[in-house]
Design a protein around this motif. Structure first.
Motif, mmCIF file in Angstrom:
data_model
loop_
_atom_site.group_PDB
_atom_site.id
_atom_site.type_symbol
_atom_site.label_atom_id
_atom_site.label_comp_id
_atom_site.label_asym_id
_atom_site.label_seq_id
_atom_site.Cartn_x
_atom_site.Cartn_y
_atom_site.Cartn_z
ATOM 1 N N LEU A 128 16.373 -34.354 52.322
ATOM 2 C CA LEU A 128 16.900 -34.967 51.103
ATOM 3 C C LEU A 128 17.746 -34.005 50.272
ATOM 4 C CD1 LEU A 128 13.755 -36.892 49.825
ATOM 5 C CD2 LEU A 128 15.951 -37.915 50.447
ATOM 6 N N ALA A 129 17.518 -32.729 50.404
ATOM 7 C CA ALA A 129 18.084 -31.730 49.489
ATOM 8 C C ALA A 129 19.609 -31.748 49.390
ATOM 9 C CB ALA A 129 17.602 -30.336 49.877
ATOM 10 N N ALA A 130 20.297 -31.940 50.490
ATOM 11 C CA ALA A 130 21.765 -31.877 50.463
ATOM 12 C C ALA A 130 22.373 -33.028 49.666
ATOM 13 C CB ALA A 130 22.312 -31.874 51.884
ATOM 14 N N GLU A 131 21.888 -34.244 49.886
ATOM 15 C CA GLU A 131 22.508 -35.395 49.239
ATOM 16 C C GLU A 131 21.774 -35.860 47.987
ATOM 17 O OE1 GLU A 131 23.803 -38.572 51.748
ATOM 18 O OE2 GLU A 131 24.116 -37.205 53.428
ATOM 19 N N HIS A 132 20.515 -35.507 47.866
ATOM 20 C CA HIS A 132 19.714 -35.954 46.720
ATOM 21 C C HIS A 132 18.847 -34.792 46.218
ATOM 22 C CE1 HIS A 132 20.885 -40.049 47.716
ATOM 23 N NE2 HIS A 132 20.563 -39.781 48.973
ATOM 24 N N PRO A 133 19.459 -33.742 45.696
ATOM 25 C CA PRO A 133 18.697 -32.549 45.312
ATOM 26 C C PRO A 133 17.650 -32.789 44.229
ATOM 27 C CG PRO A 133 20.964 -32.389 44.552
ATOM 28 C CD PRO A 133 20.884 -33.599 45.442
ATOM 29 N N GLN A 134 17.925 -33.678 43.285
ATOM 30 C CA GLN A 134 16.939 -33.929 42.230
ATOM 31 C C GLN A 134 15.703 -34.626 42.787
ATOM 32 O OE1 GLN A 134 19.426 -36.032 39.453
ATOM 33 N NE2 GLN A 134 19.720 -34.176 38.216
ATOM 34 N N VAL A 135 15.909 -35.597 43.669
ATOM 35 C CA VAL A 135 14.786 -36.303 44.288
ATOM 36 C C VAL A 135 13.964 -35.333 45.131
ATOM 37 C CG1 VAL A 135 14.142 -38.124 45.919
ATOM 38 C CG2 VAL A 135 15.985 -38.513 44.276
ATOM 39 N N ALA A 136 14.669 -34.504 45.898
ATOM 40 C CA ALA A 136 13.975 -33.503 46.727
ATOM 41 C C ALA A 136 13.165 -32.563 45.846
ATOM 42 C CB ALA A 136 14.980 -32.722 47.564
ATOM 43 N N GLY A 137 13.735 -32.158 44.725
ATOM 44 C CA GLY A 137 13.030 -31.259 43.814
ATOM 45 C C GLY A 137 11.764 -31.869 43.251
ATOM 46 N N VAL A 138 11.842 -33.134 42.871
ATOM 47 C CA VAL A 138 10.659 -33.824 42.336
ATOM 48 C C VAL A 138 9.600 -33.960 43.426
ATOM 49 C CG1 VAL A 138 9.796 -36.021 41.436
ATOM 50 C CG2 VAL A 138 11.902 -35.041 40.526
ATOM 51 N N LEU A 139 10.016 -34.395 44.610
ATOM 52 C CA LEU A 139 9.085 -34.574 45.718
ATOM 53 C C LEU A 139 8.371 -33.266 46.057
ATOM 54 C CD1 LEU A 139 7.982 -36.328 48.097
ATOM 55 C CD2 LEU A 139 9.930 -35.472 49.405
ATOM 56 N N LEU A 140 9.140 -32.197 46.221
ATOM 57 C CA LEU A 140 8.544 -30.919 46.574
ATOM 58 C C LEU A 140 7.748 -30.320 45.428
ATOM 59 C CD1 LEU A 140 11.449 -29.433 48.687
ATOM 60 C CD2 LEU A 140 9.343 -30.509 49.485
ATOM 61 N N GLY A 141 8.197 -30.526 44.206
ATOM 62 C CA GLY A 141 7.458 -30.042 43.049
ATOM 63 C C GLY A 141 6.074 -30.666 42.970
ATOM 64 N N ARG A 142 5.999 -31.946 43.241
ATOM 65 C CA ARG A 142 4.702 -32.622 43.232
ATOM 66 C C ARG A 142 3.829 -32.127 44.378
ATOM 67 N NH1 ARG A 142 6.686 -38.778 42.074
ATOM 68 N NH2 ARG A 142 7.213 -38.447 39.890
ATOM 69 N N HIS A 143 4.428 -31.972 45.519
ATOM 70 C CA HIS A 143 3.664 -31.548 46.710
ATOM 71 C C HIS A 143 3.157 -30.117 46.564
ATOM 72 C CE1 HIS A 143 2.377 -31.358 50.840
ATOM 73 N NE2 HIS A 143 3.127 -30.275 51.017
ATOM 74 N N LEU A 144 3.959 -29.265 45.976
ATOM 75 C CA LEU A 144 3.595 -27.854 45.857
ATOM 76 C C LEU A 144 2.855 -27.547 44.554
ATOM 77 C CD1 LEU A 144 6.891 -26.309 47.234
ATOM 78 C CD2 LEU A 144 4.717 -26.569 48.420
ATOM 79 N N GLY A 145 2.636 -28.547 43.736
ATOM 80 C CA GLY A 145 1.896 -28.337 42.502
ATOM 81 C C GLY A 145 2.690 -27.661 41.416
#
Length: 63
Positions: A44-61
């Protein structure tokens, strides 16, 4: 495919191995991606960096 305690034990040993001369992070926190979210975040990071950031932020705490 190991219990969480074993996985963290293996990763902790790697993060403390100074024998190879590789620079290691000072405060690394081992994370085992048992939900397979990191790959999705990378895709997701290349085309949707904000979504990727939220997803990974939640997953990584790191909300």
């Amino acid at each position: 495919h190991a219990p969480a305690g074993q996985a963290v034990q293996v990763l902790s040993a790697v993060l403390a191995d100074h024998a190879g001369g590789w620079p290691l992070p000072r405060a690394a926190r081992p994370v085992v991606d048992v939900e397979y979210v990191l790959a999705a975040g990378g895709l997701l990071a290349a085309e949707h960096p904000q979504v990727a950031g939220v997803l990974l932020g939640r997953h990584l705490g790191a909300d």
